[in-house]
Scaffold this motif. Sequence first.
Motif, PDB file in Angstrom:
ATOM      1  N   TYR A   1     -41.100 -18.206  70.136  1.00  0.00           N
ATOM      2  CA  TYR A   1     -41.248 -19.580  70.600  1.00  0.00           C
ATOM      3  C   TYR A   1     -39.892 -20.079  71.072  1.00  0.00           C
ATOM      4  CZ  TYR A   1     -39.324 -21.270  66.120  1.00  0.00           C
ATOM      5  OH  TYR A   1     -38.522 -21.530  65.040  1.00  0.00           O
TER       6      TYR A   1
ATOM      7  N   SER B   1     -42.180 -24.856  71.888  1.00  0.00           N
ATOM      8  CA  SER B   1     -43.115 -24.285  72.862  1.00  0.00           C
ATOM      9  C   SER B   1     -43.533 -22.902  72.389  1.00  0.00           C
ATOM     10  CB  SER B   1     -42.468 -24.176  74.239  1.00  0.00           C
ATOM     11  OG  SER B   1     -43.313 -23.431  75.101  1.00  0.00           O
TER      12      SER B   1
ATOM     13  N   ASN C   1     -45.927 -21.213  74.257  1.00  0.00           N
ATOM     14  CA  ASN C   1     -46.589 -20.653  75.434  1.00  0.00           C
ATOM     15  C   ASN C   1     -45.639 -19.663  76.125  1.00  0.00           C
ATOM     16  OD1 ASN C   1     -47.699 -20.149  77.946  1.00  0.00           O
ATOM     17  ND2 ASN C   1     -48.414 -22.242  78.221  1.00  0.00           N
TER      18      ASN C   1
ATOM     19  N   SER D   1     -44.425 -20.543  79.659  1.00  0.00           N
ATOM     20  CA  SER D   1     -43.477 -21.667  79.675  1.00  0.00           C
ATOM     21  C   SER D   1     -42.129 -21.251  79.099  1.00  0.00           C
ATOM     22  CB  SER D   1     -44.008 -22.834  78.852  1.00  0.00           C
ATOM     23  OG  SER D   1     -45.162 -23.376  79.427  1.00  0.00           O
ATOM     24  N   ASN D   2     -42.160 -20.377  78.096  1.00  0.00           N
ATOM     25  CA  ASN D   2     -40.929 -19.998  77.406  1.00  0.00           C
ATOM     26  C   ASN D   2     -39.921 -19.324  78.326  1.00  0.00           C
ATOM     27  OD1 ASN D   2     -42.127 -21.064  75.192  1.00  0.00           O
ATOM     28  ND2 ASN D   2     -42.427 -19.140  74.126  1.00  0.00           N
TER      29      ASN D   2
ATOM     30  N   ALA E   1     -45.427 -33.920  75.487  1.00  0.00           N
ATOM     31  CA  ALA E   1     -45.626 -33.094  74.297  1.00  0.00           C
ATOM     32  C   ALA E   1     -46.724 -33.694  73.434  1.00  0.00           C
ATOM     33  CB  ALA E   1     -44.331 -33.002  73.501  1.00  0.00           C
TER      34      ALA E   1
ATOM     35  N   ARG F   1     -45.170 -30.513  70.225  1.00  0.00           N
ATOM     36  CA  ARG F   1     -45.539 -29.236  70.834  1.00  0.00           C
ATOM     37  C   ARG F   1     -45.515 -29.406  72.345  1.00  0.00           C
ATOM     38  NH1 ARG F   1     -48.672 -24.610  69.010  1.00  0.00           N
ATOM     39  NH2 ARG F   1     -48.819 -25.671  67.025  1.00  0.00           N
ATOM     40  N   HIS F   2     -44.681 -28.614  72.995  1.00  0.00           N
ATOM     41  CA  HIS F   2     -44.463 -28.671  74.438  1.00  0.00           C
ATOM     42  C   HIS F   2     -45.768 -28.529  75.213  1.00  0.00           C
ATOM     43  CE1 HIS F   2     -42.679 -27.597  78.337  1.00  0.00           C
ATOM     44  NE2 HIS F   2     -43.598 -26.660  78.376  1.00  0.00           N
TER      45      HIS F   2
END
Length: 152
Positions: A52, A85, A87, A90-91, A107, A132-133
């Motif tokens: 994450y 994050s 995902n 996205s990361n 978020a 949470r992003h």
Amino acid sequence: MFSVARRAVVSRGPMRAFSTTSSRAADLAKLTLIGRLGKDPEVKRTKTDKEYVMYTVATTNYPSPPPNADGSRPDSKTTWHTVLSFNPSSNSYLSTLRKGSQVYVEANFELKEPDPSADPDTPQGQRQIFLRHETIRVLKPAPLTESSDKES
């Protein structure tokens, strides 16, 4: 007079709901932040080895708080928001962002109540906010510095 008003209400037809999903499924707690990244996003791992990204956004309350009784105005306060994050798509993008970039973040917001049996001086004994992003947009990239030029 009342018969005209009553006739107008009756003739409106059936009312429609805002959404066809159940109200429980539509509940939402979302936070929108516009601020600057406090440091470069960090890639971390959970206890179960899931990757994450954690990043911090600094926001400042404007306008500054109302004046004191003596007419002086207290300074604006900076608040630090930690966003997580989980995902993978996205990361990879988040890890390219740099400290100082001005960002727009959405978020999901979750409030965890403290564990009653925990010491109040520990994180488990305090109320915790988890962000949470969902999305991020860079409004203004961080200015390039000499050290970042040498790294590339």
